[in-house]
Design a protein around this motif. Structure first.
Motif, PDB file in Angstrom:
ATOM      1  N   UNK A 137      21.466   3.640 -21.001  1.00 24.54           N
ATOM      2  CA  UNK A 137      21.195   3.029 -19.700  1.00 24.54           C
ATOM      3  C   UNK A 137      22.207   1.898 -19.535  1.00 24.54           C
ATOM      4  N   UNK A 138      23.052   1.984 -18.515  1.00 24.88           N
ATOM      5  CA  UNK A 138      24.036   0.943 -18.265  1.00 24.88           C
ATOM      6  C   UNK A 138      23.486  -0.037 -17.236  1.00 24.88           C
ATOM      7  N   UNK A 139      23.810  -1.308 -17.419  1.00 27.24           N
ATOM      8  CA  UNK A 139      23.282  -2.373 -16.571  1.00 27.24           C
ATOM      9  C   UNK A 139      24.440  -3.245 -16.110  1.00 27.24           C
ATOM     10  N   UNK A 140      24.513  -3.507 -14.799  1.00 28.93           N
ATOM     11  CA  UNK A 140      25.570  -4.369 -14.287  1.00 28.93           C
ATOM     12  C   UNK A 140      25.675  -4.290 -12.775  1.00 28.93           C
ATOM     13  N   UNK A 141      26.700  -4.943 -12.230  1.00 32.62           N
ATOM     14  CA  UNK A 141      26.862  -4.971 -10.773  1.00 32.62           C
ATOM     15  C   UNK A 141      27.595  -3.746 -10.236  1.00 32.62           C
ATOM     16  N   UNK A 142      28.219  -2.968 -11.117  1.00 30.25           N
ATOM     17  CA  UNK A 142      28.917  -1.763 -10.656  1.00 30.25           C
ATOM     18  C   UNK A 142      27.917  -0.783 -10.040  1.00 30.25           C
ATOM     19  N   UNK A 143      28.242  -0.187  -8.887  1.00 27.84           N
ATOM     20  CA  UNK A 143      27.300   0.724  -8.229  1.00 27.84           C
ATOM     21  C   UNK A 143      26.976   1.963  -9.051  1.00 27.84           C
ATOM     22  N   UNK A 144      27.840   2.331  -9.992  1.00 28.26           N
ATOM     23  CA  UNK A 144      27.566   3.517 -10.813  1.00 28.26           C
ATOM     24  C   UNK A 144      26.704   3.191 -12.024  1.00 28.26           C
ATOM     25  N   UNK A 145      26.289   1.936 -12.188  1.00 28.80           N
ATOM     26  CA  UNK A 145      25.399   1.579 -13.291  1.00 28.80           C
ATOM     27  C   UNK A 145      24.055   2.268 -13.137  1.00 28.80           C
ATOM     28  N   UNK A 146      23.417   2.580 -14.262  1.00 25.37           N
ATOM     29  CA  UNK A 146      22.064   3.154 -14.198  1.00 25.37           C
ATOM     30  C   UNK A 146      21.114   2.189 -13.510  1.00 25.37           C
ATOM     31  N   UNK A 147      21.179   0.914 -13.894  1.00 21.55           N
ATOM     32  CA  UNK A 147      20.419  -0.147 -13.224  1.00 21.55           C
ATOM     33  C   UNK A 147      21.428  -1.104 -12.611  1.00 21.55           C
ATOM     34  N   UNK A 148      21.503  -1.092 -11.287  1.00 18.95           N
ATOM     35  CA  UNK A 148      22.434  -1.965 -10.569  1.00 18.95           C
ATOM     36  C   UNK A 148      21.770  -3.321 -10.365  1.00 18.95           C
ATOM     37  N   UNK A 149      22.437  -4.373 -10.846  1.00 20.59           N
ATOM     38  CA  UNK A 149      21.900  -5.725 -10.754  1.00 20.59           C
ATOM     39  C   UNK A 149      22.691  -6.492  -9.696  1.00 20.59           C
ATOM     40  N   UNK A 150      22.043  -6.796  -8.588  1.00 19.60           N
ATOM     41  CA  UNK A 150      22.688  -7.571  -7.513  1.00 19.60           C
ATOM     42  C   UNK A 150      22.505  -9.053  -7.810  1.00 19.60           C
TER      43      UNK A 150
END
Length: 218
Positions: A146-159
């Motif tokens: 599960x990838x996490x970050x601001x990138x839109x392709x992340x599994x969990x997008x963190x704004x």
């Protein structure tokens, strides 16, 4: 304790308009009690401890199904959470994600219902593991991280301006689940402590910037 919280949430959920529908009739709390009792009855010793069923099908009479239908999705979510809480309290393990389905069954009489449980393996036969966002979204961990970050392709997008574009990932390492910081600008914390890589335990809270994610092994 978990079932008490479940009952409290259900009472609030069916308060007011809904509460009138359950006077003298089947109440959702009865289903929650039966579901957790089914977990106790069907538990068995597995490789990693006491293994409980994780897949449940609730059979309701047509009359009861009609009364429940207007808030069925919310009821299913609460029943799934009740199963997870009961497993944590009793130290049960699941081999896959918890799922609850509610079916209309003409064989059931009004006020009567049946709970059928089974053990369903998770993706690729991996033990249950998921991340829960502050909004209640549940992301199940399969074989891929599960990838996490601001990138839109992340599994969990963190704004979150305090989060990096590629901030962290949660992945499997054998039978364990680890969180790994991807050299983020502001770092990753677990239960308040800064980490680069750490094995996660059920209930751990991961802080990404100012965003909190909860790890659940159920």
């Amino acid at each position: 304790m978990g079932l008490q919280r479940f009952e409290g949430r259900l009472e609030r959920m069916v308060d007011g308009t809904f509460s009138k529908a359950f006077r003298g009739d089947l109440h959702p709390v009865e289903i929650g009690r039966r579901l957790t009792r089914e977990m106790d009855l069907q538990r068995r010793l597995g490789v990693h401890g006491l293994m409980a069923p994780n897949a449940f099908v609730i059979h309701l009479s047509p009359t009861d199904f009609d009364r429940f239908e207007s808030f069925l999705d919310a009821l299913v979510r609460e029943l799934e959470e009740a199963a997870r809480e009961h497993a944590r309290n009793e130290e049960y393990v699941f081999v896959g994600p918890v799922t609850v389905s509610v079916l209309e069954d003409p064989r059931q009489r009004r006020g009567r219902f049946a709970v059928v449980s089974d053990v369903h393996e998770g993706p690729a036969g991996l033990p249950a593991a998921s991340l829960v966002t502050s909004e209640g979204q549940r992301v199940v961990l399969g074989p891929e991280p599960i990838t996490i970050g601001r990138l839109p392709e992340s599994t969990i997008v963190v704004s979150d301006p305090n989060a990096s574009r590629r901030h962290a990932e949660v992945r499997r390492s054998g039978n364990e689940v680890v969180v790994v910081d991807l050299d983020s600008t502001n770092g990753t914390r677990v239960n308040g402590a800064s980490v680069h890589e750490r094995v996660l335990s059920d209930g751990d809270e991961i802080l990404i910037g100012t965003t909190v994610l909860r790890f659940e092994a159920s």
